[in-house]
Design a protein around this motif. Sequence first.
Motif, PDB file in Angstrom:
ATOM      1  N   LYS A   1       0.826  -1.210   0.000  1.00  0.00           N
ATOM      2  CA  LYS A   1       0.000   0.000   0.000  1.00  0.00           C
ATOM      3  C   LYS A   1       0.862   1.263   0.000  1.00  0.00           C
ATOM      4  N   ALA A   2       1.987   1.231   0.679  1.00  0.00           N
ATOM      5  CA  ALA A   2       2.886   2.386   0.654  1.00  0.00           C
ATOM      6  C   ALA A   2       3.406   2.626  -0.760  1.00  0.00           C
ATOM      7  N   THR A   3       3.689   1.552  -1.471  1.00  0.00           N
ATOM      8  CA  THR A   3       4.135   1.676  -2.858  1.00  0.00           C
ATOM      9  C   THR A   3       3.032   2.271  -3.721  1.00  0.00           C
ATOM     10  N   GLU A   4       1.817   1.773  -3.572  1.00  0.00           N
ATOM     11  CA  GLU A   4       0.690   2.307  -4.345  1.00  0.00           C
ATOM     12  C   GLU A   4       0.465   3.783  -4.064  1.00  0.00           C
ATOM     13  N   LEU A   5       0.721   4.205  -2.845  1.00  0.00           N
ATOM     14  CA  LEU A   5       0.470   5.592  -2.454  1.00  0.00           C
ATOM     15  C   LEU A   5       1.629   6.529  -2.798  1.00  0.00           C
ATOM     16  N   GLY A   6       2.715   5.992  -3.337  1.00  0.00           N
ATOM     17  CA  GLY A   6       3.791   6.837  -3.836  1.00  0.00           C
ATOM     18  C   GLY A   6       4.986   7.029  -2.934  1.00  0.00           C
ATOM     19  N   VAL A   7       5.121   6.250  -1.864  1.00  0.00           N
ATOM     20  CA  VAL A   7       6.278   6.370  -0.975  1.00  0.00           C
ATOM     21  C   VAL A   7       7.552   6.053  -1.748  1.00  0.00           C
ATOM     22  N   THR A   8       8.590   6.864  -1.558  1.00  0.00           N
ATOM     23  CA  THR A   8       9.822   6.678  -2.317  1.00  0.00           C
ATOM     24  C   THR A   8      10.916   5.951  -1.542  1.00  0.00           C
ATOM     25  N   LYS A   9      10.778   5.879  -0.227  1.00  0.00           N
ATOM     26  CA  LYS A   9      11.735   5.090   0.567  1.00  0.00           C
ATOM     27  C   LYS A   9      10.980   4.404   1.694  1.00  0.00           C
ATOM     28  N   ILE A  10      11.216   3.100   1.855  1.00  0.00           N
ATOM     29  CA  ILE A  10      10.568   2.293   2.892  1.00  0.00           C
ATOM     30  C   ILE A  10      11.655   1.653   3.743  1.00  0.00           C
ATOM     31  N   VAL A  11      11.563   1.847   5.055  1.00  0.00           N
ATOM     32  CA  VAL A  11      12.596   1.325   5.956  1.00  0.00           C
ATOM     33  C   VAL A  11      11.937   0.669   7.172  1.00  0.00           C
ATOM     34  N   PRO A  12      12.151  -0.630   7.390  1.00  0.00           N
ATOM     35  CA  PRO A  12      11.673  -1.254   8.632  1.00  0.00           C
ATOM     36  C   PRO A  12      12.446  -0.692   9.835  1.00  0.00           C
ATOM     37  N   VAL A  13      11.735  -0.474  10.933  1.00  0.00           N
ATOM     38  CA  VAL A  13      12.343   0.086  12.143  1.00  0.00           C
ATOM     39  C   VAL A  13      12.128  -0.887  13.305  1.00  0.00           C
ATOM     40  N   ILE A  14      13.192  -1.180  14.006  1.00  0.00           N
ATOM     41  CA  ILE A  14      13.116  -2.091  15.156  1.00  0.00           C
ATOM     42  C   ILE A  14      12.919  -1.277  16.431  1.00  0.00           C
ATOM     43  N   THR A  15      11.800  -1.518  17.113  1.00  0.00           N
ATOM     44  CA  THR A  15      11.481  -0.826  18.357  1.00  0.00           C
ATOM     45  C   THR A  15      11.464  -1.828  19.510  1.00  0.00           C
TER      46      THR A  15
END
Length: 234
Positions: free
Chosen positions: A96-110
Amino acid sequence: MQIRLFIDAPLASGVTVSLKEGQIHYLKNVLRAEVGCELFVFNGIDGEFSAVLSVLDKKAAQIQICRLLRDQPEKQNVHLFFAPLKRNLTELVVEKATELGVTKIVPVITQYTCVKRVNMDRLRAVAIEACEQCRRLDLPEIDPPIALEDLLEKQDASKPLLVHLDETGKGTKAENIFKNITSAAFLTGPEGGFSDRERLMIAKTPHCAGLDLGQRILRAETASIAALSLFMCR
């Protein structure tokens, strides 16, 4: 039916491109495509081209690139930092982030992140499939996981405004955060939310704003999609 494929090779009119094994299977066994059918191809760099399937058998397939249909658009600057989720929800967020146009995706460990290992190859494949489906021409960057502390330490005014989803009800309404910015980075937590220590760290982080998504407590994947939708449709 319109067939769109991501091609990991330079594209130009008149060029012949050999397809990969997975694409051969997709065309032959899933779509039942035949030699001579029209395709639409992109590589994230050169724009979108029409192409013709010129060879298709069990072990090989080739396409002939015909003409440029759309120039490569200028990239936006929208990032998503999200805590990986259980089951297939991580893939859903990437799709969904790709469909919405996000240009960078990064998993974050909390602290409360329950999934610490991420299949980067699978996430890239999900992003490619999403681009093929939604007619997007550029692929989002997908970076390896980063610890929340490291992300916050690197945040400063030279980077896009870091918008975290405020679970406390004290966040700012979307229209007041988004009205004067053209780029943003979104930070969403895990199923259990951010810990008290993490909330304190976020509150002290420069160039950061809390976003209020309303009175309801949203699931982590829903919150990511909702925040991105508000920004992209502003």
